[in-house]
Design a protein around this motif. Structure first.
Motif, PDB file in Angstrom:
ATOM      1  N   ALA A  37       0.871  -1.181   0.000  1.00  0.00           N
ATOM      2  CA  ALA A  37       0.000   0.000   0.000  1.00  0.00           C
ATOM      3  C   ALA A  37       0.905   1.227   0.000  1.00  0.00           C
ATOM      4  O   ALA A  37       2.081   1.141   0.389  1.00  0.00           O
ATOM      5  CB  ALA A  37      -0.901   0.005   1.235  1.00  0.00           C
ATOM      6  N   PRO A  38       0.391   2.366  -0.427  1.00  0.00           N
ATOM      7  CA  PRO A  38       1.204   3.580  -0.399  1.00  0.00           C
ATOM      8  C   PRO A  38       1.645   3.927   1.031  1.00  0.00           C
ATOM      9  O   PRO A  38       0.867   3.813   1.984  1.00  0.00           O
ATOM     10  CB  PRO A  38       0.271   4.663  -0.955  1.00  0.00           C
ATOM     11  CG  PRO A  38      -0.748   3.906  -1.760  1.00  0.00           C
ATOM     12  CD  PRO A  38      -0.921   2.607  -1.039  1.00  0.00           C
ATOM     13  N   GLN A  39       2.882   4.345   1.147  1.00  0.00           N
ATOM     14  CA  GLN A  39       3.447   4.664   2.459  1.00  0.00           C
ATOM     15  C   GLN A  39       2.629   5.714   3.190  1.00  0.00           C
ATOM     16  O   GLN A  39       2.426   5.611   4.399  1.00  0.00           O
ATOM     17  CB  GLN A  39       4.904   5.137   2.270  1.00  0.00           C
ATOM     18  CG  GLN A  39       5.639   5.362   3.562  1.00  0.00           C
ATOM     19  CD  GLN A  39       7.132   5.516   3.346  1.00  0.00           C
ATOM     20  OE1 GLN A  39       7.698   5.039   2.373  1.00  0.00           O
ATOM     21  NE2 GLN A  39       7.785   6.208   4.276  1.00  0.00           N
ATOM     22  N   GLU A  40       2.133   6.709   2.477  1.00  0.00           N
ATOM     23  CA  GLU A  40       1.352   7.781   3.105  1.00  0.00           C
ATOM     24  C   GLU A  40       0.066   7.242   3.733  1.00  0.00           C
ATOM     25  O   GLU A  40      -0.365   7.706   4.789  1.00  0.00           O
ATOM     26  CB  GLU A  40       1.028   8.885   2.090  1.00  0.00           C
ATOM     27  CG  GLU A  40       2.223   9.672   1.613  1.00  0.00           C
ATOM     28  CD  GLU A  40       3.104   8.920   0.597  1.00  0.00           C
ATOM     29  OE1 GLU A  40       2.658   7.869   0.042  1.00  0.00           O
ATOM     30  OE2 GLU A  40       4.243   9.361   0.374  1.00  0.00           O
ATOM     31  N   GLU A  41      -0.560   6.251   3.079  1.00  0.00           N
ATOM     32  CA  GLU A  41      -1.801   5.679   3.620  1.00  0.00           C
ATOM     33  C   GLU A  41      -1.541   4.848   4.876  1.00  0.00           C
ATOM     34  O   GLU A  41      -2.319   4.889   5.828  1.00  0.00           O
ATOM     35  CB  GLU A  41      -2.497   4.830   2.554  1.00  0.00           C
ATOM     36  CG  GLU A  41      -3.111   5.666   1.454  1.00  0.00           C
ATOM     37  CD  GLU A  41      -3.828   4.831   0.404  1.00  0.00           C
ATOM     38  OE1 GLU A  41      -4.263   3.702   0.720  1.00  0.00           O
ATOM     39  OE2 GLU A  41      -3.956   5.322  -0.732  1.00  0.00           O
ATOM     40  N   VAL A  42      -0.445   4.104   4.867  1.00  0.00           N
ATOM     41  CA  VAL A  42      -0.089   3.317   6.046  1.00  0.00           C
ATOM     42  C   VAL A  42       0.274   4.258   7.190  1.00  0.00           C
ATOM     43  O   VAL A  42      -0.144   4.058   8.332  1.00  0.00           O
ATOM     44  CB  VAL A  42       1.062   2.334   5.738  1.00  0.00           C
ATOM     45  CG1 VAL A  42       1.467   1.570   6.994  1.00  0.00           C
ATOM     46  CG2 VAL A  42       0.672   1.372   4.622  1.00  0.00           C
ATOM     47  N   PHE A  43       1.016   5.310   6.871  1.00  0.00           N
ATOM     48  CA  PHE A  43       1.388   6.287   7.888  1.00  0.00           C
ATOM     49  C   PHE A  43       0.150   6.894   8.531  1.00  0.00           C
ATOM     50  O   PHE A  43       0.091   7.062   9.756  1.00  0.00           O
ATOM     51  CB  PHE A  43       2.261   7.386   7.273  1.00  0.00           C
ATOM     52  CG  PHE A  43       2.728   8.407   8.272  1.00  0.00           C
ATOM     53  CD1 PHE A  43       3.811   8.162   9.090  1.00  0.00           C
ATOM     54  CD2 PHE A  43       2.067   9.621   8.407  1.00  0.00           C
ATOM     55  CE1 PHE A  43       4.238   9.099  10.030  1.00  0.00           C
ATOM     56  CE2 PHE A  43       2.478  10.560   9.340  1.00  0.00           C
ATOM     57  CZ  PHE A  43       3.569  10.295  10.151  1.00  0.00           C
ATOM     58  N   ALA A  44      -0.864   7.188   7.724  1.00  0.00           N
ATOM     59  CA  ALA A  44      -2.106   7.771   8.258  1.00  0.00           C
ATOM     60  C   ALA A  44      -2.769   6.833   9.266  1.00  0.00           C
ATOM     61  O   ALA A  44      -3.363   7.286  10.249  1.00  0.00           O
ATOM     62  CB  ALA A  44      -3.062   8.104   7.117  1.00  0.00           C
ATOM     63  N   LEU A  45      -2.661   5.537   9.053  1.00  0.00           N
ATOM     64  CA  LEU A  45      -3.275   4.560   9.971  1.00  0.00           C
ATOM     65  C   LEU A  45      -2.534   4.460  11.306  1.00  0.00           C
ATOM     66  O   LEU A  45      -3.154   4.224  12.344  1.00  0.00           O
ATOM     67  CB  LEU A  45      -3.330   3.180   9.314  1.00  0.00           C
ATOM     68  CG  LEU A  45      -4.324   3.019   8.174  1.00  0.00           C
ATOM     69  CD1 LEU A  45      -4.071   1.720   7.420  1.00  0.00           C
ATOM     70  CD2 LEU A  45      -5.747   3.068   8.705  1.00  0.00           C
ATOM     71  N   VAL A  46      -1.207   4.621  11.292  1.00  0.00           N
ATOM     72  CA  VAL A  46      -0.449   4.464  12.542  1.00  0.00           C
ATOM     73  C   VAL A  46      -0.219   5.788  13.269  1.00  0.00           C
ATOM     74  O   VAL A  46       0.110   5.792  14.456  1.00  0.00           O
ATOM     75  CB  VAL A  46       0.906   3.747  12.314  1.00  0.00           C
ATOM     76  CG1 VAL A  46       0.692   2.353  11.777  1.00  0.00           C
ATOM     77  CG2 VAL A  46       1.843   4.550  11.430  1.00  0.00           C
ATOM     78  N   SER A  47      -0.407   6.906  12.578  1.00  0.00           N
ATOM     79  CA  SER A  47      -0.093   8.206  13.186  1.00  0.00           C
ATOM     80  C   SER A  47      -1.304   8.936  13.758  1.00  0.00           C
ATOM     81  O   SER A  47      -1.168  10.049  14.256  1.00  0.00           O
ATOM     82  CB  SER A  47       0.592   9.111  12.157  1.00  0.00           C
ATOM     83  OG  SER A  47      -0.306   9.424  11.108  1.00  0.00           O
ATOM     84  N   ASP A  48      -2.462   8.299  13.709  1.00  0.00           N
ATOM     85  CA  ASP A  48      -3.683   8.916  14.228  1.00  0.00           C
ATOM     86  C   ASP A  48      -4.413   7.875  15.080  1.00  0.00           C
ATOM     87  O   ASP A  48      -4.884   6.858  14.555  1.00  0.00           O
ATOM     88  CB  ASP A  48      -4.566   9.377  13.070  1.00  0.00           C
ATOM     89  CG  ASP A  48      -5.842  10.073  13.528  1.00  0.00           C
ATOM     90  OD1 ASP A  48      -6.123  10.122  14.746  1.00  0.00           O
ATOM     91  OD2 ASP A  48      -6.582  10.561  12.641  1.00  0.00           O
ATOM     92  N   PHE A  49      -4.495   8.113  16.381  1.00  0.00           N
ATOM     93  CA  PHE A  49      -5.139   7.149  17.280  1.00  0.00           C
ATOM     94  C   PHE A  49      -6.600   6.883  16.914  1.00  0.00           C
ATOM     95  O   PHE A  49      -7.145   5.849  17.278  1.00  0.00           O
ATOM     96  CB  PHE A  49      -5.039   7.611  18.731  1.00  0.00           C
ATOM     97  CG  PHE A  49      -3.644   7.578  19.286  1.00  0.00           C
ATOM     98  CD1 PHE A  49      -2.806   6.500  19.058  1.00  0.00           C
ATOM     99  CD2 PHE A  49      -3.171   8.621  20.061  1.00  0.00           C
ATOM    100  CE1 PHE A  49      -1.525   6.452  19.582  1.00  0.00           C
ATOM    101  CE2 PHE A  49      -1.896   8.597  20.599  1.00  0.00           C
ATOM    102  CZ  PHE A  49      -1.061   7.510  20.357  1.00  0.00           C
TER     103      PHE A  49
END
Length: 177
Positions: A37-49
């Motif tokens: 998956a795109p890195q930005e989408e994965v980041f959004a899942l782990v960086s927002d509680f």
């Protein structure tokens, strides 16, 4: 004879407790997975509680757990109350989009820890590494400290399995979006 046995057992118990205060108390747990998956989408899942309930391994352990998320970005907090898992909280302390998220965890009398997600490009998507670092006695009530020192030796086996489950959940969620 019985008196000597009791004195010997008391001495062994005292040594075990004393060692619990002086043995190394640093613990490191780390697991990785590659997500297509795109890195930005994965980041959004782990960086927002607010996104964590979709993939967190602990969300399924106690469906009655009460979670409260406040704020956003650095300083965002998530607190939980659970009859099964205990109470605690975590706070995002660092964000470097889309590569790194760091947070501190507070388990009250049970101590503190520090976790991080590191994301790096991979030929098959993005490699996500989830790490936990703790000093077993840091923040723990004095009477728990020796016990937590010994628990630190088993932390990889205990937390590692949850991290593997969480990363598999994260992969499933990210790849289905």
């Amino acid at each position: 004879m019985l008196g000597r046995i009791l004195i010997g057992l008391a001495a062994i118990f005292a040594i075990v407790i004393a060692l619990g205060f002086v043995l190394p108390d640093k613990t490191h747990v780390e697991r990785s997975i590659v997500i297509n998956a795109p890195q930005e989408e994965v980041f959004a899942l782990v960086s927002d509680f607010n996104e964590w309930s979709a993939w967190s391994p602990w969300a399924s352990y106690d469906p009655d757990m009460k979670m409260t998320v406040t704020g956003s970005g650095v300083g965002q907090t998530m607190n939980w109350e659970s009859a099964k898992l205990g109470d605690g909280g975590q706070e995002i302390t660092e964000l470097d989009a889309p590569r790194h998220v760091a947070m501190k965890l507070d388990f009250g009398d049970m101590g503190r820890a520090y976790a991080a997600f590191n994301l790096a490009p991979d030929e098959n998507g993005v490699r996500v590494t989830w790490a936990l670092d703790s000093h077993s006695r840091e923040g723990a009530a004095l009477y728990f400290q020796p016990l937590f020192t010994y628990m630190g030796f088993f932390m990889d086996a205990m937390v590692g399995k949850d991290y593997e489950t969480g990363l598999a959940n994260l992969k499933r969620v990210a790849e289905s979006r």
